[in-house]
Design a protein around this motif. Structure first.
Motif, PDB file in Angstrom:
ATOM      1  N   PRO A   1       0.790  -1.373   0.253  1.00 39.89           N
ATOM      2  CA  PRO A   1      -0.319   0.331   0.370  1.00 39.89           C
ATOM      3  C   PRO A   1       0.409   1.203   0.241  1.00 39.89           C
ATOM      4  O   PRO A   1       2.030   1.395   0.884  1.00 39.89           O
TER       5      PRO A   1
ATOM      6  N   ALA B   1      -2.121   5.632   2.366  1.00 42.37           N
ATOM      7  CA  ALA B   1      -3.257   4.391   2.620  1.00 42.37           C
ATOM      8  C   ALA B   1      -3.152   3.897   3.690  1.00 42.37           C
ATOM      9  O   ALA B   1      -3.208   3.843   5.223  1.00 42.37           O
ATOM     10  N   VAL B   2      -1.143   3.802   4.148  1.00 45.32           N
ATOM     11  CA  VAL B   2      -0.709   3.148   5.764  1.00 45.32           C
ATOM     12  C   VAL B   2      -1.480   4.551   6.893  1.00 45.32           C
ATOM     13  O   VAL B   2      -1.377   4.624   7.717  1.00 45.32           O
TER      14      VAL B   2
ATOM     15  N   GLU C   1      -3.525   6.521   6.612  1.00 46.42           N
ATOM     16  CA  GLU C   1      -5.253   6.277   7.310  1.00 46.42           C
ATOM     17  C   GLU C   1      -5.287   4.854   8.479  1.00 46.42           C
ATOM     18  O   GLU C   1      -6.188   5.167   8.514  1.00 46.42           O
ATOM     19  N   LEU C   2      -4.643   4.243   7.420  1.00 44.35           N
ATOM     20  CA  LEU C   2      -4.983   2.807   8.693  1.00 44.35           C
ATOM     21  C   LEU C   2      -4.001   3.430  10.195  1.00 44.35           C
ATOM     22  O   LEU C   2      -4.812   2.494  10.964  1.00 44.35           O
ATOM     23  N   LEU C   3      -3.242   3.574   9.999  1.00 44.40           N
ATOM     24  CA  LEU C   3      -2.728   4.273  11.526  1.00 44.40           C
ATOM     25  C   LEU C   3      -3.672   4.892  12.025  1.00 44.40           C
ATOM     26  O   LEU C   3      -3.418   5.240  13.743  1.00 44.40           O
ATOM     27  N   GLN C   4      -4.056   6.594  11.289  1.00 44.62           N
ATOM     28  CA  GLN C   4      -5.241   7.053  12.456  1.00 44.62           C
ATOM     29  C   GLN C   4      -6.086   6.258  13.104  1.00 44.62           C
ATOM     30  O   GLN C   4      -6.818   7.333  14.025  1.00 44.62           O
ATOM     31  N   GLY C   5      -6.665   4.996  12.674  1.00 45.56           N
ATOM     32  CA  GLY C   5      -7.942   4.287  14.087  1.00 45.56           C
ATOM     33  C   GLY C   5      -6.929   3.531  14.713  1.00 45.56           C
ATOM     34  O   GLY C   5      -7.721   2.865  15.681  1.00 45.56           O
ATOM     35  N   TYR C   6      -5.564   3.970  15.473  1.00 49.71           N
ATOM     36  CA  TYR C   6      -5.211   3.041  16.175  1.00 49.71           C
ATOM     37  C   TYR C   6      -3.977   3.863  17.220  1.00 49.71           C
ATOM     38  O   TYR C   6      -3.699   4.534  17.169  1.00 49.71           O
TER      39      TYR C   6
ATOM     40  N   ALA D   1       0.986   2.194  16.967  1.00 49.80           N
ATOM     41  CA  ALA D   1       1.704   1.636  15.641  1.00 49.80           C
ATOM     42  C   ALA D   1       3.082   0.751  16.651  1.00 49.80           C
ATOM     43  O   ALA D   1       3.875   1.135  16.282  1.00 49.80           O
TER      44      ALA D   1
END
Length: 118
Positions: free
Chosen positions: A1, A5-6, A8-13, A16
């Motif tokens: 990705p 994309a990475v 955006e994905l990490l913004q939910g955690y 990391a």
């Protein structure tokens, strides 16, 4: 990705895990700063396995967790669990954002490269 994309994905955690390929090969003196800064930019706390001195080049020593600071993976896991039980807050790893800019002392050219400095 791609990088977006990475991010955006990490913004939910909240956290990391940043394990650098150099470290897997046994070189504890390397970590890819892009991986760490992407986690910071996303608002996640990097949990870093990499360079021994990694906390020295972060915006603040309290902006990440260094796995080398824990006696074992079990101790790291226990620390992260305490965060979620409310004994210690994840927010303590974000107070640096209020205290100072990560760009203090950066050259103008470096400041243009970092998303926090724009």
């Amino acid at each position: 990705p791609g990088a977006d994309a990475v991010l955006e994905l990490l913004q939910g955690y909240d956290f990391a895990l940043v394990v650098d390929a150099y470290d897997v090969a046994g070189d504890r003196d390397a970590v890819d700063p892009d991986h760490v800064w992407t986690a910071l930019e996303a608002g996640a706390v990097p949990v870093i396995r990499g360079a021994r001195n990694v906390l020295e080049w972060l915006p603040d020593r309290d902006s990440a967790l260094d796995t080398g600071s824990f006696d074992s993976p079990a101790h790291l896991a226990a620390h992260l669990q305490v965060m979620y039980k409310g004994t210690r807050s994840v927010q303590q790893y974000h107070t640096w954002r209020l205290r100072r800019s990560p760009c203090q002392g950066s050259s103008a050219a470096a400041a243009q490269e970092e998303p926090f400095c724009r």
